[in-house]
Design an enzyme around this catalytic site. Structure first.
Site, mmCIF file in Angstrom:
data_model
loop_
_atom_site.group_PDB
_atom_site.id
_atom_site.type_symbol
_atom_site.label_atom_id
_atom_site.label_comp_id
_atom_site.label_asym_id
_atom_site.label_seq_id
_atom_site.Cartn_x
_atom_site.Cartn_y
_atom_site.Cartn_z
ATOM 1 N N CYS A 57 0.304 4.731 -6.058
ATOM 2 C CA CYS A 57 -0.405 4.479 -4.795
ATOM 3 C C CYS A 57 -1.726 3.751 -5.053
ATOM 4 O O CYS A 57 -2.109 2.853 -4.297
ATOM 5 C CB CYS A 57 -0.680 5.780 -4.054
ATOM 6 S SG CYS A 57 0.814 6.708 -3.664
ATOM 7 N N ARG A 140 7.313 5.676 0.686
ATOM 8 C CA ARG A 140 6.579 4.403 0.846
ATOM 9 C C ARG A 140 7.265 3.594 1.943
ATOM 10 O O ARG A 140 8.166 2.802 1.668
ATOM 11 C CB ARG A 140 6.575 3.628 -0.471
ATOM 12 C CG ARG A 140 5.927 4.396 -1.593
ATOM 13 C CD ARG A 140 5.909 3.643 -2.908
ATOM 14 N NE ARG A 140 5.658 4.575 -3.990
ATOM 15 C CZ ARG A 140 4.455 5.064 -4.305
ATOM 16 N NH1 ARG A 140 3.392 4.669 -3.652
ATOM 17 N NH2 ARG A 140 4.310 5.927 -5.285
#
Ligand code: BEZ
Length: 241
Positions: A57, A140
């Site tokens: 991330c 995601r």
């Protein structure tokens, strides 16, 4: 840490391409947002990440923030989300700026809003929680939303695989080009490469289609006709800065 059951995750139908983006109000690192109303007239990429203070991330946020000007040049705003709270978001973004180095990126300031979704309200509305992958984190997800608030593209990636942000920019340019020129874009299309005309529903022989469509159209068969569209023509139509 809040957990979601498969029943809860599937209680709300997942939005689909062509749907109006589900509306919500949320607190973010840039203040309160009213989505998608605050973004009317702009393209938006609403994307989720599993958790703050995680390496994939972090690499994604640094990449997205570094490319933000390029997205804005195509009238596109970025909005991130995870089911972490505001103070976690603020601390993580500060750490990214002060400490993190990834490829040739450092001192990266994330100025686009990052949604506090501890309640999982937004993640649930957008189908970002996939219990088979994780019950306490969003996958995601990427929702590309047009200036009228319509979802135009949806992408999902698992926890372990970071996204390709050049592809997201290509999606933005491709959707805007398809709209501006009423064309479709072939596999791996990049601005400057031939485009497909018209996108659907045509009939007639290749010769008839070439004759009827003008000199610049080339048909390999009745269903596969292309024309040149230069990068300059594309940018003149879709680039705003
Ligand atoms: C990461 O962003 O590094 C990550 C997050 C959740 C699970 C696995 C990796």
């Amino acid at each position: 840490m809040q957990e979601i059951t498969p029943e809860q995750a599937t209680a709300t139908p997942m939005p689909r391409i062509g749907d109006l983006a589900p509306a919500f109000t949320a607190q973010t690192t840039q203040g309160l947002i009213n989505f998608p109303a605050d973004y009317a007239g702009k393209w938006t990429i609403l994307f989720s990440h599993p958790a703050d203070f995680t390496p994939v991330c972090t690499s994604e946020f640094m990449t997205f923030a570094t490319m933000q000007d390029e997205f804005e040049a195509y009238n596109t705003q970025l909005v991130g989300l995870s089911i972490d709270g505001l103070y976690s978001h603020i601390a993580w973004l500060r750490t990214i700026k002060e400490k993190m180095v990834f490829r040739d990126m450092k001192n990266v300031e994330v100025t686009f809003p990052l949604i506090d979704d501890v309640s999982m309200n937004v993640a649930s509305k957008y189908g970002m929680i996939m219990p088979g992958e994780a019950t306490t984190q969003a996958v995601r997800a990427v929702f590309v939303i047009d200036p009228a608030g319509i979802i135009r593209t949806i992408l999902y990636y698992p926890l372990a695989l970071g996204r390709n942000f050049d592809e997201l920019l290509r999606v933005i340019k491709g959707l805007q080009t398809a709209d501006a020129f009423d064309v479709a874009l072939p596999a791996d299309w990049q601005p400057g490469e031939p485009v497909i005309v018209p996108p659907a529903g045509s009939c007639g022989t290749a010769e008839e289609r070439m004759t009827n469509s003008g000199d610049d159209v080339e048909c390999i068969d009745w269903f596969f006709c292309t024309k040149e569209l230069s990068e300059q023509q594309v940018d003149a139509a879709i680039r705003v800065s």
